[in-house]
Design a protein around this motif. Sequence first.
Motif, PDB file in Angstrom:
ATOM      1  N   TYR A  62     -68.865 -66.540   6.162  1.00 30.29           N
ATOM      2  CA  TYR A  62     -68.788 -67.736   6.789  1.00 30.29           C
ATOM      3  C   TYR A  62     -67.543 -68.611   6.069  1.00 30.29           C
ATOM      4  O   TYR A  62     -67.855 -70.070   6.357  1.00 30.29           O
ATOM      5  N   GLN A  63     -67.079 -68.203   5.253  1.00 27.56           N
ATOM      6  CA  GLN A  63     -65.640 -68.866   4.813  1.00 27.56           C
ATOM      7  C   GLN A  63     -66.005 -70.373   4.454  1.00 27.56           C
ATOM      8  O   GLN A  63     -65.233 -71.188   4.627  1.00 27.56           O
ATOM      9  N   LYS A  64     -66.840 -70.580   3.602  1.00 26.69           N
ATOM     10  CA  LYS A  64     -67.432 -71.776   3.019  1.00 26.69           C
ATOM     11  C   LYS A  64     -68.240 -71.709   1.777  1.00 26.69           C
ATOM     12  O   LYS A  64     -68.900 -70.632   1.520  1.00 26.69           O
ATOM     13  N   TYR A  65     -68.264 -72.348   0.751  1.00 21.72           N
ATOM     14  CA  TYR A  65     -69.078 -72.329  -0.259  1.00 21.72           C
ATOM     15  C   TYR A  65     -69.705 -73.850  -0.555  1.00 21.72           C
ATOM     16  O   TYR A  65     -68.965 -74.699  -0.510  1.00 21.72           O
ATOM     17  N   ALA A  66     -70.796 -73.789  -1.096  1.00 26.07           N
ATOM     18  CA  ALA A  66     -71.526 -74.919  -1.493  1.00 26.07           C
ATOM     19  C   ALA A  66     -72.705 -74.633  -2.326  1.00 26.07           C
ATOM     20  O   ALA A  66     -73.095 -73.458  -2.754  1.00 26.07           O
ATOM     21  N   ARG A  67     -73.475 -75.809  -2.810  1.00 24.80           N
ATOM     22  CA  ARG A  67     -74.653 -75.378  -3.770  1.00 24.80           C
ATOM     23  C   ARG A  67     -75.603 -74.971  -2.788  1.00 24.80           C
ATOM     24  O   ARG A  67     -76.686 -74.616  -3.283  1.00 24.80           O
ATOM     25  N   SER A  68     -75.686 -75.124  -1.600  1.00 27.76           N
ATOM     26  CA  SER A  68     -76.660 -74.765  -0.863  1.00 27.76           C
ATOM     27  C   SER A  68     -76.240 -74.347   0.596  1.00 27.76           C
ATOM     28  O   SER A  68     -75.352 -75.017   1.040  1.00 27.76           O
ATOM     29  N   LEU A  69     -76.316 -73.222   1.083  1.00 30.14           N
ATOM     30  CA  LEU A  69     -75.785 -72.959   2.428  1.00 30.14           C
ATOM     31  C   LEU A  69     -76.823 -72.679   3.495  1.00 30.14           C
ATOM     32  O   LEU A  69     -77.850 -72.040   3.241  1.00 30.14           O
ATOM     33  N   THR A  70     -76.816 -73.105   4.758  1.00 31.78           N
ATOM     34  CA  THR A  70     -77.999 -73.109   5.643  1.00 31.78           C
ATOM     35  C   THR A  70     -77.213 -72.388   7.101  1.00 31.78           C
ATOM     36  O   THR A  70     -76.240 -72.998   7.343  1.00 31.78           O
ATOM     37  N   VAL A  71     -77.896 -71.469   7.460  1.00 27.64           N
ATOM     38  CA  VAL A  71     -77.400 -70.821   8.728  1.00 27.64           C
ATOM     39  C   VAL A  71     -78.658 -70.788   9.808  1.00 27.64           C
ATOM     40  O   VAL A  71     -79.606 -70.291   9.499  1.00 27.64           O
ATOM     41  N   GLY A  72     -78.329 -71.657  11.106  1.00 26.82           N
ATOM     42  CA  GLY A  72     -79.153 -71.518  11.945  1.00 26.82           C
ATOM     43  C   GLY A  72     -78.958 -70.480  13.133  1.00 26.82           C
ATOM     44  O   GLY A  72     -77.924 -69.842  13.219  1.00 26.82           O
ATOM     45  N   ASP A  73     -80.082 -70.512  14.028  1.00 21.50           N
ATOM     46  CA  ASP A  73     -79.905 -69.470  15.261  1.00 21.50           C
ATOM     47  C   ASP A  73     -79.669 -68.110  14.999  1.00 21.50           C
ATOM     48  O   ASP A  73     -79.111 -67.601  15.655  1.00 21.50           O
ATOM     49  N   LEU A  74     -80.143 -67.539  13.889  1.00 21.83           N
ATOM     50  CA  LEU A  74     -80.167 -66.097  13.528  1.00 21.83           C
ATOM     51  C   LEU A  74     -81.021 -65.477  14.370  1.00 21.83           C
ATOM     52  O   LEU A  74     -82.290 -65.781  14.421  1.00 21.83           O
ATOM     53  N   PRO A  75     -80.786 -64.375  14.940  1.00 18.90           N
ATOM     54  CA  PRO A  75     -81.712 -63.308  15.663  1.00 18.90           C
ATOM     55  C   PRO A  75     -82.877 -62.810  14.592  1.00 18.90           C
ATOM     56  O   PRO A  75     -82.666 -62.653  13.539  1.00 18.90           O
ATOM     57  N   ARG A  76     -84.110 -62.566  15.272  1.00 21.68           N
ATOM     58  CA  ARG A  76     -85.139 -62.092  14.396  1.00 21.68           C
ATOM     59  C   ARG A  76     -84.621 -60.692  13.956  1.00 21.68           C
ATOM     60  O   ARG A  76     -83.915 -59.840  14.796  1.00 21.68           O
ATOM     61  N   GLY A  77     -85.269 -60.069  12.985  1.00 23.83           N
ATOM     62  CA  GLY A  77     -84.992 -58.764  12.601  1.00 23.83           C
ATOM     63  C   GLY A  77     -84.134 -58.628  11.228  1.00 23.83           C
ATOM     64  O   GLY A  77     -84.305 -59.703  10.340  1.00 23.83           O
ATOM     65  N   TRP A  78     -83.593 -57.566  10.900  1.00 29.34           N
ATOM     66  CA  TRP A  78     -83.300 -57.186   9.679  1.00 29.34           C
ATOM     67  C   TRP A  78     -81.835 -57.564   9.490  1.00 29.34           C
ATOM     68  O   TRP A  78     -80.850 -57.397  10.549  1.00 29.34           O
ATOM     69  N   HIS A  79     -81.650 -58.368   8.537  1.00 24.25           N
ATOM     70  CA  HIS A  79     -80.137 -58.529   8.334  1.00 24.25           C
ATOM     71  C   HIS A  79     -79.590 -58.206   6.816  1.00 24.25           C
ATOM     72  O   HIS A  79     -80.431 -58.244   5.999  1.00 24.25           O
ATOM     73  N   ARG A  80     -78.475 -57.990   6.747  1.00 26.58           N
ATOM     74  CA  ARG A  80     -77.619 -57.519   5.469  1.00 26.58           C
ATOM     75  C   ARG A  80     -77.177 -58.685   4.845  1.00 26.58           C
ATOM     76  O   ARG A  80     -76.380 -59.639   5.540  1.00 26.58           O
ATOM     77  N   LEU A  81     -77.595 -59.388   3.800  1.00 26.58           N
ATOM     78  CA  LEU A  81     -77.171 -60.585   3.069  1.00 26.58           C
ATOM     79  C   LEU A  81     -76.453 -60.144   1.645  1.00 26.58           C
ATOM     80  O   LEU A  81     -77.005 -59.521   0.823  1.00 26.58           O
ATOM     81  N   ASN A  82     -75.117 -60.752   1.337  1.00 27.11           N
ATOM     82  CA  ASN A  82     -74.517 -60.640   0.325  1.00 27.11           C
ATOM     83  C   ASN A  82     -74.318 -62.214  -0.245  1.00 27.11           C
ATOM     84  O   ASN A  82     -73.953 -63.095   0.509  1.00 27.11           O
ATOM     85  N   VAL A  83     -74.765 -62.392  -1.436  1.00 27.33           N
ATOM     86  CA  VAL A  83     -74.619 -63.630  -2.005  1.00 27.33           C
ATOM     87  C   VAL A  83     -73.413 -63.562  -3.233  1.00 27.33           C
ATOM     88  O   VAL A  83     -73.789 -62.540  -3.885  1.00 27.33           O
ATOM     89  N   TYR A  84     -72.610 -64.668  -3.321  1.00 26.12           N
ATOM     90  CA  TYR A  84     -71.728 -64.465  -4.287  1.00 26.12           C
ATOM     91  C   TYR A  84     -71.727 -65.822  -5.016  1.00 26.12           C
ATOM     92  O   TYR A  84     -71.970 -67.023  -4.506  1.00 26.12           O
ATOM     93  N   GLU A  85     -71.517 -65.654  -6.360  1.00 25.92           N
ATOM     94  CA  GLU A  85     -71.499 -66.778  -7.165  1.00 25.92           C
ATOM     95  C   GLU A  85     -69.998 -67.164  -7.198  1.00 25.92           C
ATOM     96  O   GLU A  85     -68.925 -66.314  -7.482  1.00 25.92           O
TER      97      GLU A  85
END
Length: 249
Positions: A62-85
């Motif tokens: 998503y090429q952005k960083y912040a103290r909190s990130l929100t992503v809307g309109d995701l389809p239901r189901g399983w998603h792979r999430l990677n989180v970076y400090e």
Amino acid sequence: MLLLVQHLGNFIGNQRISAMRSVVTIMALFFATVVSAAEMSVLKVRLTTGEPLAIKIDGRDYQKYARSLTVGDLPRGWHRLNVYEVSEYKKGGGRAKLIYSGKLRLDRGTVTLCEVDPRSGKMRISTQGMEDVYVGDGPREGSGGRAVPDSRMVGITDKEMADLEQEVQQMPTDVNTLKTMKETLAHKSYTTEQAKKMVNWLAFDGSRLDFAKWSYSHVTDKESLSELSDAFSLDSSKEEFKKFLEEQE
């Protein structure tokens, strides 16, 4: 006299029909909003330490960083999430360290909050129904628009912006977040780059569009404000914001 009464009766009848049509239109828009919200899945990610982070979802950076990130309109189901400090450099930019990678399931019509502990690498998940967070207390019609220009405006400092971000992270709905942002920023000016960070503190297109319009009288580089369109998930929101900007010229 009879003819006048007939014309008056026709006029009143037409007014009633017009009023009924308006009511039907408003009800249709309301139910469309409810249905639209019910179909969305929203993901909000933050670190337990409150430090900046970056994310990838299903391989998309998503090429952005912040103290909190929100992503809307995701389809239901399983998603792979990677989180970076993200460790910020004093001269700008930062270094991203992968602290969590895993799959999570999103259900239709929910808002999922993920909090990752950088020390343990574990993630805590909580989920709320969309109607509890948005429908029924979302941004009201006409709550956007431009703020009245204020000659007393001063630029927001990095610390003030960080403090505001920390405050709104704890808020349960966009309504609370948007109200706090406007109250805090009422006499503040900021750049489009800062507005791009702040608009992502909000979960829904309606809230983001509201804040983007409101920011017109606060940003110091209005020629760049169109870049906020990237924060919108819906084409209709992008088009409405484009039209709004054209009307200001």
